[in-house]
Design an enzyme around this catalytic site. Sequence first.
Site, short mmCIF file in Angstrom:
data_model
loop_
_atom_site.label_atom_id
_atom_site.label_comp_id
_atom_site.label_asym_id
_atom_site.label_seq_id
_atom_site.Cartn_x
_atom_site.Cartn_y
_atom_site.Cartn_z
N LYS A 149 25.47 -11.33 24.97
CA LYS A 149 25.19 -9.89 25.00
C LYS A 149 24.76 -9.43 26.40
O LYS A 149 24.32 -10.24 27.22
CB LYS A 149 24.09 -9.57 23.97
CG LYS A 149 24.51 -9.80 22.53
CD LYS A 149 23.39 -9.38 21.56
CE LYS A 149 23.84 -9.51 20.11
NZ LYS A 149 22.80 -9.02 19.17
N TYR B 65 30.27 -3.88 14.15
CA TYR B 65 28.98 -3.71 13.48
C TYR B 65 29.09 -2.75 12.28
O TYR B 65 28.10 -2.11 11.92
CB TYR B 65 27.92 -3.25 14.48
CG TYR B 65 27.41 -4.36 15.39
CD1 TYR B 65 27.02 -5.59 14.88
CD2 TYR B 65 27.30 -4.16 16.76
CE1 TYR B 65 26.55 -6.61 15.70
CE2 TYR B 65 26.83 -5.18 17.60
CZ TYR B 65 26.46 -6.40 17.06
OH TYR B 65 25.98 -7.40 17.87
N PHE C 242 19.06 1.89 13.53
CA PHE C 242 19.19 1.35 14.89
C PHE C 242 20.64 1.20 15.35
O PHE C 242 20.91 0.67 16.43
CB PHE C 242 18.47 -0.01 15.00
CG PHE C 242 18.95 -1.06 14.02
CD1 PHE C 242 20.09 -1.82 14.28
CD2 PHE C 242 18.27 -1.28 12.83
CE1 PHE C 242 20.54 -2.77 13.38
CE2 PHE C 242 18.71 -2.24 11.93
CZ PHE C 242 19.85 -2.99 12.21
N ARG D 198 25.83 -20.95 14.23
CA ARG D 198 24.74 -20.11 13.70
C ARG D 198 23.40 -20.86 13.74
O ARG D 198 22.37 -20.28 14.06
CB ARG D 198 25.02 -19.68 12.25
CG ARG D 198 26.02 -18.55 12.10
CD ARG D 198 25.57 -17.21 12.63
NE ARG D 198 24.55 -16.53 11.86
CZ ARG D 198 24.31 -15.22 11.94
NH1 ARG D 198 25.02 -14.43 12.76
NH2 ARG D 198 23.36 -14.67 11.25
N THR E 82 17.88 -13.84 13.46
CA THR E 82 18.17 -12.56 14.13
C THR E 82 16.97 -12.07 14.94
O THR E 82 17.12 -11.67 16.10
CB THR E 82 18.56 -11.50 13.08
OG1 THR E 82 19.65 -12.01 12.30
CG2 THR E 82 18.96 -10.19 13.72
N ARG F 102 18.26 -18.18 20.53
CA ARG F 102 17.37 -17.02 20.47
C ARG F 102 15.91 -17.45 20.56
O ARG F 102 15.09 -16.79 21.21
CB ARG F 102 17.62 -16.25 19.16
CG ARG F 102 18.92 -15.44 19.19
CD ARG F 102 19.26 -14.89 17.83
NE ARG F 102 20.38 -13.94 17.87
CZ ARG F 102 21.06 -13.56 16.80
NH1 ARG F 102 20.75 -14.04 15.60
NH2 ARG F 102 22.06 -12.70 16.91
N ASN G 258 18.62 -9.85 21.49
CA ASN G 258 18.49 -11.26 21.11
C ASN G 258 19.61 -12.15 21.67
O ASN G 258 20.01 -13.13 21.06
CB ASN G 258 18.38 -11.37 19.58
CG ASN G 258 19.55 -10.72 18.87
OD1 ASN G 258 20.51 -10.28 19.51
ND2 ASN G 258 19.51 -10.65 17.55
N HIS H 54 25.56 -12.98 19.98
CA HIS H 54 26.14 -12.75 18.65
C HIS H 54 26.93 -13.98 18.26
O HIS H 54 27.58 -14.59 19.11
CB HIS H 54 27.09 -11.55 18.66
CG HIS H 54 27.99 -11.52 17.46
ND1 HIS H 54 27.59 -10.99 16.24
CD2 HIS H 54 29.23 -12.02 17.26
CE1 HIS H 54 28.56 -11.16 15.36
NE2 HIS H 54 29.58 -11.79 15.94
N GLU I 209 36.83 -11.73 13.75
CA GLU I 209 36.20 -11.45 15.05
C GLU I 209 36.99 -12.07 16.20
O GLU I 209 37.08 -11.47 17.28
CB GLU I 209 34.74 -11.95 15.04
CG GLU I 209 33.87 -11.10 14.12
CD GLU I 209 32.42 -11.57 14.01
OE1 GLU I 209 32.07 -12.61 14.60
OE2 GLU I 209 31.65 -10.88 13.33
N1 UDP Z 1 19.51 -5.68 14.91
C1 UDP Z 1 18.47 -4.84 15.28
N2 UDP Z 1 17.45 -4.61 14.38
C2 UDP Z 1 17.43 -5.18 13.15
C3 UDP Z 1 18.50 -6.03 12.77
C4 UDP Z 1 19.52 -6.25 13.68
O1 UDP Z 1 18.46 -4.30 16.39
O2 UDP Z 1 16.49 -4.94 12.38
C5 UDP Z 1 20.60 -5.95 15.87
C6 UDP Z 1 20.47 -7.32 16.55
O3 UDP Z 1 20.90 -7.20 17.89
C7 UDP Z 1 21.42 -8.16 15.73
C8 UDP Z 1 22.55 -7.16 15.45
O4 UDP Z 1 21.85 -5.94 15.18
O5 UDP Z 1 21.86 -9.31 16.44
C9 UDP Z 1 23.44 -7.51 14.28
O6 UDP Z 1 22.65 -7.66 13.12
P1 UDP Z 1 22.95 -8.78 12.05
O7 UDP Z 1 22.14 -8.46 10.83
O8 UDP Z 1 24.43 -8.96 11.89
O9 UDP Z 1 22.28 -10.09 12.73
P2 UDP Z 1 22.93 -11.34 13.49
O10 UDP Z 1 24.17 -11.73 12.72
O11 UDP Z 1 23.23 -10.93 14.91
O12 UDP Z 1 21.87 -12.42 13.43
MG MG Z 2 25.75 -10.57 12.14
#
Ligand code: UDP
Ligand code: MG
Length: 156
Positions: free
Chosen positions: A9, A49, A57, A85, A91, A102, A112, A115, A126
Site C-alpha cells: 500500500k 473494495y 471509512f 494471509r 487487519t 502488519r 496497515n 493487502h 484480484e
Molecule cells: N479498513 C479500515 N477500517 C476498518 C476495517 C478496514 O480502514 O475498520 C481498511 C484497511 O486498510 C483494510 C481494508 O480496509 O486493510 C480492507 O478491509 P478488509 O476487511 O478487507 O481487511 P483486510 O482483508 O485488508 O485484512
Molecule cells: Mg480484505
Amino acid sequence: MEKSLVLIKPNAVQRGFIGEIIARFERKGLHVAGIKMMQLDDDVLDEHYAHLSHKPFFRVLKDSMMVTPVVALCVGGLDAVETVRLMVGATNARKAAPGTIRGDFSMSGEQNVIHASDSIESAQAEIERFFGANEIFEYESAVTAFEYGCDEKAKM
Ligand code: UDP
Ligand code: MG
C-alpha cells in the site's frame, strides 16, 4: 501452482518498506510470478473494495490507496493464499501478531501496509484485476525440491 495477490500500500511505499516486504515472501519460499508498480484509480478501487462500499471509512480508504502508486505482487506456492494471509496478520495492525508483516510494520487498522487476497476465489479475481495474462509468469524453479517434500510437490 496456487497464487495470491498482494498490494504493497501507499503507506508502505512512503515508509520505504517495499524491499523488506518482498524479501519476506521470497525468504518464505513463495515464488514471485508477477510484479509491477501501478497508480490505482477510483474505478479499480470501487471494484477491489466493493465489499466495504457501505462502510463509513470507504472514501478515506480509497483515497489512502491513491496517494502514491502501489506495488502489485503475485506470489505462488502450495496453499499460497492462506500462507500469505498468515504472514500478513490481522487487519488491525495493533492486534496483528508480532512476526507478521502488519504486526511488525504498522500501528494502524487503516494504514496497515499491505493487502492480500482472502480466498482462492478472490485471489483469482484480484490477479485478473491487477495483471494482464502476459504479466504473470510460469517458470521452472530450480529449488522446489529443497523447499517442499515429495508429497507436497505432488499437490502443486
Ligand atoms: N479498513 C479500515 N477500517 C476498518 C476495517 C478496514 O480502514 O475498520 C481498511 C484497511 O486498510 C483494510 C481494508 O480496509 O486493510 C480492507 O478491509 P478488509 O476487511 O478487507 O481487511 P483486510 O482483508 O485488508 O485484512
Ligand atoms: Mg480484505
